[in-house]
Each structure stands twice: as structure tokens, then as C-alpha cells.
Design a protein around this motif. Structure first.
Motif, short mmCIF file in Angstrom:
data_model
loop_
_atom_site.label_atom_id
_atom_site.label_comp_id
_atom_site.label_asym_id
_atom_site.label_seq_id
_atom_site.Cartn_x
_atom_site.Cartn_y
_atom_site.Cartn_z
N TYR B 92 0.83 -1.21 0.00
CA TYR B 92 0.00 0.00 0.00
C TYR B 92 0.86 1.26 0.00
O TYR B 92 1.92 1.30 0.62
CB TYR B 92 -0.91 0.03 1.24
CG TYR B 92 -2.01 -1.00 1.19
CD1 TYR B 92 -3.27 -0.66 0.73
CD2 TYR B 92 -1.77 -2.31 1.58
CE1 TYR B 92 -4.28 -1.60 0.66
CE2 TYR B 92 -2.77 -3.27 1.52
CZ TYR B 92 -4.02 -2.91 1.06
OH TYR B 92 -5.01 -3.85 0.99
N SER B 93 0.37 2.27 -0.70
CA SER B 93 1.03 3.57 -0.66
C SER B 93 0.29 4.45 0.32
O SER B 93 -0.90 4.28 0.55
CB SER B 93 1.01 4.22 -2.04
OG SER B 93 1.72 3.44 -2.96
N LEU B 94 1.01 5.43 0.83
CA LEU B 94 0.46 6.25 1.90
C LEU B 94 0.31 7.72 1.52
O LEU B 94 1.28 8.38 1.17
CB LEU B 94 1.39 6.15 3.11
CG LEU B 94 0.97 6.89 4.36
CD1 LEU B 94 -0.25 6.23 4.97
CD2 LEU B 94 2.12 6.92 5.36
N PHE B 95 -0.93 8.21 1.62
CA PHE B 95 -1.16 9.65 1.46
C PHE B 95 -0.98 10.30 2.82
O PHE B 95 -1.64 9.88 3.79
CB PHE B 95 -2.59 9.93 1.00
CG PHE B 95 -2.82 9.73 -0.47
CD1 PHE B 95 -2.11 10.49 -1.41
CD2 PHE B 95 -3.75 8.82 -0.93
CE1 PHE B 95 -2.35 10.32 -2.77
CE2 PHE B 95 -3.99 8.65 -2.29
CZ PHE B 95 -3.27 9.40 -3.21
N LEU B 96 -0.13 11.30 2.90
CA LEU B 96 0.07 11.97 4.19
C LEU B 96 -0.55 13.36 4.19
O LEU B 96 -0.35 14.14 3.27
CB LEU B 96 1.57 12.11 4.49
CG LEU B 96 1.86 12.82 5.81
CD1 LEU B 96 1.55 11.91 6.98
CD2 LEU B 96 3.29 13.30 5.86
#
Lengths: 334, 334
Positions: B92-96
DNA sequence: TTGAAAGCGATACCAA
DNA sequence: TTGGTATCGCTTTCAA
């Protein structure tokens, strides 16, 4: 059940095309009444267009990827904040990745970015060479902005750098002007370009005043607290003499202070110290650390600014932005 | 020109369906030779499937959204690192996002997450109430994990909390057992639930030993350095007596130390101090700060773990994970 | 000003 | 083991 543009169209008794015009704020092509009616229905139904469907046709996802080495490294939080603030203002979301200086991980993230079709990427690379990434991104038409580190002849679409040579120069110069002749230089890993640049600045300042460069007091650390501490202890144990220290980051400088304290050497009375980064901590230790300020937040903002211009096809006035250092004098210097 | 699954199909003389089977590692439905051939062509052509096209049909984007108040706030980098590490491991990629404690900004980010079809969101909310977010996310079938802050009766799919009451209790209890009767409590903003919880812990420890609770030395800060400094200066100026301080975060504790030092009051000889968070800085100041350790990294990891289970439809054994505090005794206590 | 329909790049179902 | 095709939710011509 997710509600789609087709549902809105049905409810408003218009076509999908018309609804699309409204949600994209196309000024023409739809009468005032229909527009208002559609807007009302959208609001009432809580409809939110899907960026993924939109992205499939427009090739834009309104997201950008950012790779840094480690967010837990005190230099990065502000940098990230700068990127995020600017990106958010322009409607972009930010993917954050930590490469840990691991080229393989870095490649993996770049690939993930491509699969997710980010509109652009900002990279503070762990490799001294970004051409590999540049080429693969280029082939997918994704602009690349590099931050902080690089080497001449490297490839990217835009960059934001910090003038490391000058930063080291002004610190060393300050020390030299205070009369110091034996100034320890605690380097970062020598494999890094920035380490070389900072060493250059240090040497420049000494040479300008005809001070001999003593290799024995040029030591290598790894940007961690302990390395600063240990290098100083080692020098002390070897009986090396010095009256000032310039460390390539604040953490190592703080380690140096602690080492000195443990030997009852007074800072700044007996040894003056200047660090690099102007990290938050430097204000909270005692004595407060004098340091070279790196405008991390600004670097993030400028990087995002460059990238978004690139994404939106606007001209960037200068491909390479160089941020100037500023010397922050506190209590570890007199 | 981006290369698509159709191109691969044509090059391999098969249908898109077959290529799709290969890139998704479907074990059956394709012969060994065709599979190998397709794999080869994919490799040679550098084809990477588009997650956005895939997302349109599967409703999964392999990305998750994380909202914190401010990455520049020293507690968060490790938390974020924990989330990112775990998320990355599972693809998974993470939006911060940084909410700055601004409810409007927070809503804006939640909306962006919905538009971008994240698979789930992790929220360290600035509001003491997450039901609003929960309901809107629920309607889109997006799981919500809340971290760090919350109120009873709040709504979410899973949570990871830190036992704030106990954390404050063990700190106050330590001080009480050392014989202190006048212990200053520097609170965070009173509007926050965690502030109340920590105050509860403090009171419990005192009451257990029948020590009277003196409202005059319970003061409110805002988690910033200056507030810790100022509150102590104020108490000193008013002539209030105290022999120990418990601050609700490390920054305020460090401010308190500095205030004491400025009045030549020795720490820990005359006043013992315990902070909260166990932030990096606390090891670098002098004397090194004793503090209550919040396992920020672990909180991030557990949050991500919960969320990914939720996303992938696995059962979560306990909806509410409570992380235990640990008392880190250093030099501001004897 | 509005609508019909094609198409973006994948997946997934049903046939073959 | 394979392929054809509908479909996902939107944008974008082109025509009306």
C-alpha cells in the motif's frame, strides 16, 4: 452503493455530459438554470466524482510522490511539511515514502508511483545519481524534481539545492575569523556529494587565511549522535589539539558537545562549535547550538512549486534553484 | 506512448484476458509456455499495469490515507514511519496529510481521500469526535482506524490507543513514592480528551497516598516549549512552592527545565521532572529528561495492521488496541 | 445549450 | 487453456 455521474444525470433529467460540464466548472455549454439545478442535486445527494475514473481518461491523478530517506530524520519533517502545504493548496495529494538510503527500495517506490500514475515526483535521493529514475519516469512523461542532493551531469527536470559549499564556508569562516587555527571537521559519510561540498567550503575558508589543513582533525561520521560523540572522544584520547569544531549536522555537533562535557571541557569557552541544519533540538540543548540554517520548509515549498509548474505545463524560470544558507549564532560560539 | 495490456496481448498473440491472468498471477487458466512468453514480453517492453484502470473495476487502489495534526510535531515522524513501513510491506502507498488541528482542513482531506478512492484511512484526529468522518466514510465503504485520541461512544472501525491515564499515573506515582507532595501538573489544552485522561492519572496517584490536590499548581499549556517555560516562571513569580513537575509532553517539560535553570534551581536536586512522549530530543538535553514513553512507531504499525485487516476483510481480534506506557527514567529524576 | 456515443486500461464472466 | 465482451465512472468529441 456509490452514487455516480449517471445517477445525477438521471435525477436531473440531463445527460452525463452536462453533469460533467458542471462538475468541471466549464463556463459555457450549460444554462444557468440547469447548472444550478444540477449543483443542488449534487449537494443533496452528496455525490463526489471519482478521481480514478476521471484519471483514466484525463491521465491526471492530482497526486504527487515524494521520496525521502527517513521521515524520522530530523531534517525531513519540515521539508515534507513544505511540500504538503504547497501541494495541498493546489489540490494535490502527497504520497510519502521512506527509502532508508536503499536504492532497491527507492526503485520500488518509483515503480509504485508509475503504477499509480502520479502526476510528478519529488526525490531526495539516496543515490548520487538520478539518471536511472529520470529515464524511466521520462518514458512515462512524469516530471522529476530532485532535492538536496545531486551530482553534476545528473538528469532531472528541475532541482532545488542548498548551497552546501557556501554553508560550510560561512561556518568555517566565522571560526577562522575568531582566531581558530585548529578546527575539527566532522564530515558526513564521505560517499555523499554533500559531504564533499561541505569539506570544500571548510577548506576554502581555511586556505583563504593561509591556515594549514590538518587531515588528522578531519573525521568522518554518519550523521548520527553517536558518531559525533565518538569521533571527539577518539581525538581527545589521541591527544589531538583543537579549539573549535564544525560538524556536518546538528546531531553530530550535539554528540560532540556531550563528549566535550564528559571530559569537562567547556563550550564555548574552550571549544567553539557550529553545527549544520538548524534542527529544532538545537534550541533546546545547553548551551544552545550555533548552526548553519538549512531552510528545509522552503526547500519543500520550492520543490513542490517547481513540480506543479512542470505538471501543469508552465514554464519554470530557472531549472536549478539554489537556497542560501544562513548562520544562526547561539551559545556554542562566542 | 504508454504501453497497455492490449499491446502486450497483440505482441504475444493472445487475448487481453490471458495477459490479465498472467499479471495477476492467477495460478490456473494459462499454460506454462504462454505464461512464460507473456512474462518475457512484459519484461522486455517494460510494461506496468495501470492501477487507476485496475482500480476502476476492482474498487481497490492499494493506497491508504493518513491524517495527523502536524508532521513537524516531534511525536509524529515515528508514528508515520510505523504506518508507512507496515503499509509498504503489504503493497500500500500512503497519502500523508497535516490537519493542523483544523476541522475544516480535516474534512477537506477526508473528501480528497474519498475522491481518490483510498482503501482505508487512519486518523489521528484533531476533533474529539470522529463520528462525522466515520459516517461519511462508512457510506463509501471505507474503513476508518483512529489513533491516539478519542472519546467514549465515538465511532470508528478500529482504534489504537495509548493508555494515557496509566501513563500519567505511573509518572505521578513515581514522584509520589519519592516523597513529593507538591507536584506541578502542566496539562495540555484542556479541551483535549487526553488532557483529561492524564489529569485523571495524576489525581489517582495522589489520592492513593492521600495527598491533597492543589488546583493552584495544575496549569494549562499548549504542548509547546514556551508554555512549559512560562507556566513555571509564573508559578515561581507567584511564590508557589513545589518540588516536582509532571508535564504532559516533553517539549513543555524541557521548557520547565529551562525556566528552573534560569532561576538557578537545580534539576533534579531541588525539583524532579518527568515529561511525556519520550521524544528524541529528551536524550540530548541536559540533564536528560525522564519521561513516559509513548510507543509511537508501534502505534503506527498497529494502526496500519488493523486497517489492512479491515480492508482485506480479515477479522480483527480486538477492535481497540491499547498500548501500555513505559516509564523512562533518566536524569531529571533521582 | 444539450446529448449520444466512443474511449481510457484494466478485470471478470461466460463461452468455446 | 483460451478469447470475446461487458463493465467500471468519467471526459470528450461531434452532432443536433
Amino acid at each position: 452503493m456509490k452514487i455516480t455521474i449517471a445517477d445525477i444525470a438521471r435525477m436531473a433529467n440531463v445527460s452525463k455530459a452536462t453533469v460533467s460540464r458542471v462538475i468541471n466548472n466549464k463556463p459555457e455549454g450549460v444554462s444557468k438554470e440547469t447548472r444550478e439545478n444540477i449543483l443542488r442535486i449534487i449537494k443533496e445527494s452528496g455525490f463526489q466524482p471519482s478521481m480514478v475514473a476521471r484519471g483514466l481518461v484525463t491521465k491526471k491523478t492530482k497526486s504527487i510522490g515524494l521520496i525521502i530517506t527517513d521521515i524520522a530524520n530530523s531534517f525531513y519533517p519540515l521539508l515534507v511539511r513544505g511540500v504538503e502545504d504547497y501541494a495541498n493548496k493546489y489540490g494535490y495529494s502527497l504520497f510519502l515514502c521512506n527509502s532508508d538510503n536503499n536504492p532497491e527500495k527507492e526503485k520500488g517506490y518509483i515503480n509504485a508511483f508509475i503504477e499509480k500514475s502520479v502526476d510528478g515526483v519529488i526525490l531526495s535521493s539516496s543515490m548520487n545519481e538520478t539518471s536511472f529514475h529520470y529515464n524511466i519516469l521520462k518514458s512515462k512523461n512524469i516530471p522529476l524534481v530532485v532535492l538536496d542532493r545531486c551530482v553534476e551531469g545528473d538528469q532531472y527536470d528541475a532541482s532545488v539545492f542548498f548551497d552546501n559549499t557556501k554553508g560550510a564556508y560561512i561556518a568555517a569562516n566565522y571560526l577562522v575569523n575568531r582566531g581558530h587555527k585548529k578546527i575539527v571537521f566532522i564530515s558526513g559519510p564521505k560517499s555523499l556529494i554533500i559531504s564533499r561540498h561541505r569539506l570544500d567550503g571548510y577548506c576554502m575558508a581555511l586556505e583563504e587565511k593561509n591556515i594549514e589543513i590538518d587531515e588528522d582533525i578531519i573525521v568522518e561520521g554518519d550523521f548520527q549522535f553517536d558518531s559525533g560523540y565518538n569521533r571527539i572522544i577518539e581525538l581527545l584520547d589521541k591527544g589531538k589539539e583543537f579549539t573549535a569544531i564544525f560538524a556536518c549536522n546538528d546531531l553530530m555537533a550535539i554528540g560532540a558537545i556531550m563528549a566535550l562535557k564528559s571530559r569537562n571541557i567547556e563550550v564555548p569557552k574552550q571549544v567553539e562549535i557550529i553545527g549544520f541544519d538548524n534542527v529544532d533540538i538545537s534550541r533546546y540543548i545547553e548551551p544552545q547550538l550555533s548552526t548553519v540554517g538549512q531552510p528545509a520548509y522552503e526547500m519543500g515549498v520550492e520543490g513542490a512549486k517547481q513540480l506543479i509548474k512542470l505538471i501543469e505545463g508552465k514554464k519554470i524560470s530557472n531549472k536549478d534553484i539554489i537556497l542560501k544558507p544562513n548562520l544562526v549564532l547561539r551559545e556554542t560560539t562566542i
